[in-house]
Design an enzyme around this catalytic site. Structure first.
Site, short mmCIF file in Angstrom:
data_model
loop_
_atom_site.label_atom_id
_atom_site.label_comp_id
_atom_site.label_asym_id
_atom_site.label_seq_id
_atom_site.Cartn_x
_atom_site.Cartn_y
_atom_site.Cartn_z
N ALA A 201 -6.51 34.72 15.61
CA ALA A 201 -5.42 35.31 15.09
C ALA A 201 -4.51 35.92 15.59
CB ALA A 201 -6.06 36.09 13.62
N ASP B 135 -10.50 37.35 16.78
CA ASP B 135 -9.96 37.31 18.14
C ASP B 135 -10.73 37.52 19.11
OD1 ASP B 135 -6.92 35.79 18.78
OD2 ASP B 135 -7.93 36.94 20.44
N CYS C 274 0.26 24.65 19.32
CA CYS C 274 1.74 24.45 19.72
C CYS C 274 1.76 23.74 21.03
CB CYS C 274 2.49 25.81 20.04
SG CYS C 274 1.29 26.98 21.21
#
Ligand code: SAM
Length: 462
Positions: free
Chosen positions: A233, A256, A355
């Site tokens: 996160a 995380d 990404c």
């Protein structure tokens, strides 16, 4: 030392694919962000040259305790920057090697037949990167689009209304802005617009988030009241977007492994007015799906660590292709995390995003995991009007979304939406009926937005 240490830490995080320069700098906690950003950017720009200098001068062999990222920052400042104005013992160390480093620099210039330092630099980043607009997500937990539009109008910007095409976004210039054509709470400003000091940003009324990075929460779109896991996160942009979609109703379990990023995230979520969340420093792979705490988790957002190769507005050195070994390791983790996420018993809908531009981290991960879980989950043909689709790595891969500066005017990105085979009437998400038809290869149009919900408004003072 604080400045050099902070810059070296940002470079280290970049190498680990944990974000872009801007987000890492702004989330570093370092008080002088502009100074830090300038130093990191310039060190990255000179990075190939710095590597040659470090090699030539054998600095890292001579100074075994000097981390390579810190060495780059120090040598940059010593030879190309301000000349080591601070730095304590590291400054003394770097200065001990100054003559050797200067000799290496002179040798490099002779070798390249150039006289100026800048002439040693490679050509600039791709022109497409500089065309990506500044996207501003309105944080509907604190305000609404109309109020933010009014605010910017009062600051001298001209509002051109809702964009009809990506070309309109591309044509933006000067003090003009638009409402995005795909995402309902996203404003679009010309590239290079900087709002990091704007009161709306510092007060959490707007979030500076690339359009592609807004897709995961938008496409997951849990109904208010849902229980949601954000598996990887930090620093929390997508978590805050999820909270806005949930209207702070329900529960977000955010995980995380990185303590520093979690601390930043906590501050960011507070600033954004997010209340319905539990933050844990925990490896998502160790979260027990049978724990009664997660029995109502119907939605998962999985945005794991990746190579970051889609982050095109990063500087040239960051675009360097990851090694095959690193890609294998990343894809291994991504597959495990996706498989693990699909084992939550009440899960209905999941968004997987990266990404990265690499098929190994994207379509290949989805394909491999669906091979094991295909009887329970299917790939949803989401957002059919989105122009950039998954690579044809397997039948149905076009159901996934891709994003890029050239096609969508965003960072490079990948999104896949998985849904449990089920009776559609039982769906708890607000999106599917409007956004897509999971069984159809054609899909249906999103109508651009989830159901209209009442937003809590809070006037913003200039
Ligand atoms: N979703 C975040 C956002 O929008 O702000 C960005 C997430 S970033 C791409 C990936 C994150 O995964 C990093 O913060 C990293 O520390 C975290 N991570 C890596 N391995 C993890 C694991 N095993 N469990 C949980 N988090 C992990």
């Amino acid at each position: 030392m604080a400045l050099y240490g902070a810059a070296a830490a940002v470079l280290r995080e970049l190498e680990r694919g944990r974000g872009g320069v801007k987000s890492l700098v702004y989330n570093s906690g370092f008080p002088h962000v502009r100074q830090l950003y300038a130093l990191v950017s310039e060190t990255l720009r000179y990075s190939p040259v710095l590597e040659k200098l470090l090699d030539g001068a054998a600095l890292l062999q001579a100074e075994k305790k000097l981390p390579p990222q810190l060495a780059k920052v120090l040598v940059y400042d010593l030879l190309f920057g301000k000349g080591l104005k601070c730095g304590g013992r590291w400054k003394a160390l770097a200065r001990r090697h100054r003559a050797r480093l200067q000799a290496e620099l002179a040798r490099l210039k002779v070798q390249h037949r150039v006289s100026r330092n800048e002439d040693l630099l490679a050509p600039a980043a791709s022109p497409a990167a500089s065309q990506v607009p500044r996207y501003v997500r309105v944080n509907t937990l604190k305000t609404c689009v109309d109020d933010v539009v009014d605010f910017f109008k009062r600051q001298g910007y001209s509002y051109l209304g809702k964009a009809a095409s990506v070309e309109e976004l591309r044509a933006l210039s000067g003090k003009k802005f638009l409402l995005d054509l795909h995402l309902p709470e996203l404003l679009v400003f010309p590239p290079q617009t900087d709002f990091h000091d704007n009161v709306l940003y510092t007060s959490g009324h707007i979030i500076l988030q690339d359009k592609a990075s807004c897709l995961p929460a938008f496409l997951l779109s849990p109904a208010p009241g849902s229980h949601v896991i954000d598996a990887c996160a930090a620093p929390g942009n997508k978590t805050s977007h999820l909270a806005a979609i949930l209207q702070n109703k329900g529960q977000i379990f955010a995980f995380d492994v990185d303590t520093k990023r979690l601390a930043t995230m906590n501050t960011m979520l507070m600033r954004a007015g997010v209340t319905a969340f539990q933050l844990a420093q925990q490896d998502f792979l160790t979260v027990d799906p049978t724990d009664p705490k997660y029995r109502k988790v119907t939605h998962i957002l999985l945005d794991p660590s990746c190579s970051g190769s889609g982050m095109v507005t990063r500087l040239p050195q960051e675009e360097a292709a990851p090694s095959a070994e690193r890609l294998r390791a990343l894809a291994g983790f991504q597959r495990k995390a996706l498989s693990h996420a699909l084992s939550f018993p009440a899960l209905q809908r999941l968004v997987y995003s990266t990404c990265s531009l690499h098929q190994e981290e994207n379509e290949a991960v989805v394909e491999a995991v669906l091979r094991d879980h295909g009887s329970a989950f299917r790939l949803v043909n989401t957002f059919p009007s989105w122009p950039c689709r998954g690579l044809a790595a397997f039948p149905g891969a076009k159901s996934c979304l891709r994003a890029s500066p050239a096609t969508t005017l965003t960072q490079g990105f990948f999104v896949a939406v998985l849904e449990r085979h089920r009776d559609r009437d039982a769906a708890s998400s607000s999106v599917p009926a409007a956004a897509e038809n999971p069984q159809s290869t054609e899909g249906t149009e999103p109508g651009a937005a989830p159901k209209k919900r009442k937003r809590k408004k809070q006037k913003v003072k200039e």
